[in-house]
Scaffold this motif. Structure first.
Motif, PDB file in Angstrom:
ATOM      1  N   GLY A  11       4.995  15.214  31.450  1.00 19.29           N
ATOM      2  CA  GLY A  11       4.491  14.737  30.165  1.00 19.29           C
ATOM      3  C   GLY A  11       5.004  13.365  29.767  1.00 19.29           C
ATOM      4  N   GLU A  13       5.229   9.176  29.595  1.00 23.33           N
ATOM      5  CA  GLU A  13       4.226   8.120  29.446  1.00 23.33           C
ATOM      6  C   GLU A  13       4.290   7.198  30.650  1.00 23.33           C
ATOM      7  N   THR A  49       1.424  11.882  30.333  1.00 21.28           N
ATOM      8  CA  THR A  49       0.913  12.268  29.022  1.00 21.28           C
ATOM      9  C   THR A  49      -0.597  12.486  29.029  1.00 21.28           C
ATOM     10  N   TRP A  50      -1.328  11.590  29.671  1.00 18.88           N
ATOM     11  CA  TRP A  50      -2.784  11.707  29.636  1.00 18.88           C
ATOM     12  C   TRP A  50      -3.356  11.992  31.027  1.00 18.88           C
ATOM     13  N   PHE A  77       5.209  12.770  25.362  1.00 20.47           N
ATOM     14  CA  PHE A  77       4.628  13.448  24.201  1.00 20.47           C
ATOM     15  C   PHE A  77       4.931  14.944  24.198  1.00 20.47           C
ATOM     16  N   GLU A  78       5.266  15.433  23.021  1.00 21.28           N
ATOM     17  CA  GLU A  78       5.508  16.863  22.854  1.00 21.28           C
ATOM     18  C   GLU A  78       4.276  17.670  23.274  1.00 21.28           C
ATOM     19  N   GLU A  79       3.077  17.169  22.910  1.00 22.00           N
ATOM     20  CA  GLU A  79       1.829  17.857  23.230  1.00 22.00           C
ATOM     21  C   GLU A  79       1.622  17.996  24.737  1.00 22.00           C
ATOM     22  N   ALA A  80       2.231  17.117  25.505  1.00 20.17           N
ATOM     23  CA  ALA A  80       2.107  17.156  26.964  1.00 20.17           C
ATOM     24  C   ALA A  80       3.254  17.927  27.617  1.00 20.17           C
ATOM     25  N   GLY A  81       4.112  18.556  26.794  1.00 21.81           N
ATOM     26  CA  GLY A  81       5.212  19.357  27.325  1.00 21.81           C
ATOM     27  C   GLY A  81       6.449  18.567  27.694  1.00 21.81           C
ATOM     28  N   TYR A  83       9.226  17.711  26.236  1.00 24.71           N
ATOM     29  CA  TYR A  83      10.575  18.178  25.896  1.00 24.71           C
ATOM     30  C   TYR A  83      11.011  19.395  26.703  1.00 24.71           C
ATOM     31  N   ASP A  84      10.082  20.047  27.390  1.00 26.37           N
ATOM     32  CA  ASP A  84      10.472  21.180  28.241  1.00 26.37           C
ATOM     33  C   ASP A  84      11.436  20.716  29.333  1.00 26.37           C
ATOM     34  N   SER A 134       6.532   9.414  11.579  1.00 20.98           N
ATOM     35  CA  SER A 134       7.177  10.236  12.617  1.00 20.98           C
ATOM     36  C   SER A 134       8.466  10.892  12.135  1.00 20.98           C
TER      37      SER A 134
END
Length: 195
Positions: A11, A13, A49-50, A77-81, A83-84, A134
């Motif tokens: 995830g 960038e 991320t994308w 991005f958090e949405e892309a995982g 922080y896992d 943010s």
């Protein structure tokens, strides 16, 4: 030769990783020739991320941290995982190793939260993604970091930054830490940043 560990969380960038490979790569071929970047992750395949897939050169358990002179970490991005991997114990151990040995650590945008999570930013000046909408600055502060409202904050051997727009400057700062101001100026000039 200075070896730089480019630590990639799932995830991440892509543009924030590419500035390190580009600036340090230009130095390898056009500058003083002393830098080599190795991309490292927890998985054989990483997704940016994308939805841009990347294969790191090494898996974290295959390397020895003692072989590296600096650590570079792009945000994500958090949405892309992101922080896992970023908050995993494996990543935390890498960060603590480089800090204990006072080796340069360069982060872009929210990658500084990895450092905060590890505990190394407690009572140290730092920044992270700072857009007014943010929550990330407050999150970094919750780890005990002393927030500085600047684009890039350098504290001892640690570089943190406030957004993706700082990416090239962070990479050049790391190059200067590893080589010299004169050499960095030469690489910037060759890459068109001094014109």
């Amino acid at each position: 030769m200075k070896k730089i560990l480019l630590l990639l969380a799932n995830g991440f960038e892509a543009v924030e990783a590419s500035v390190f490979t580009d600036v340090l790569g230009w130095n390898k071929w056009e500058g003083d020739g002393t830098t080599e970047v190795v991309t490292v992750g927890l998985h054989q395949q990483l997704q940016c991320t994308w939805n841009f897939n990347v294969t790191p050169e090494k898996i974290l358990h295959e390397i020895s941290l003692e072989d590296f002179d600096a650590l570079a970490i792009p945000g994500g991005f958090e949405e892309a995982g992101f922080y896992d991997d970023a908050f995993s114990e494996e990543f935390q151990a890498v960060v603590r190793h480089f800090d204990e040995h006072k080796k340069p650590i360069a982060t872009i945008c929210v990658a500084s939260l990895i450092l905060g999570h590890s505990g190394i930013l407690h009572n140290r000046k730092a920044t992270t993604y700072n857009h007014p909408t943010s929550k990330r600055l407050a999150q970094l502060q919750s780890y005990g970091a002393n927030i500085v409202n600047e684009r890039i904050v350098r504290t001892e051997h640690i570089i943190t930054s406030s957004n993706p727009g700082t990416a090239f400057d962070v990479a050049f700062s790391l190059l200067e830490m590893l080589t010299s101001a004169e050499n960095t100026k030469k690489v910037k000039d060759l890459m068109g940043f001094n014109s």
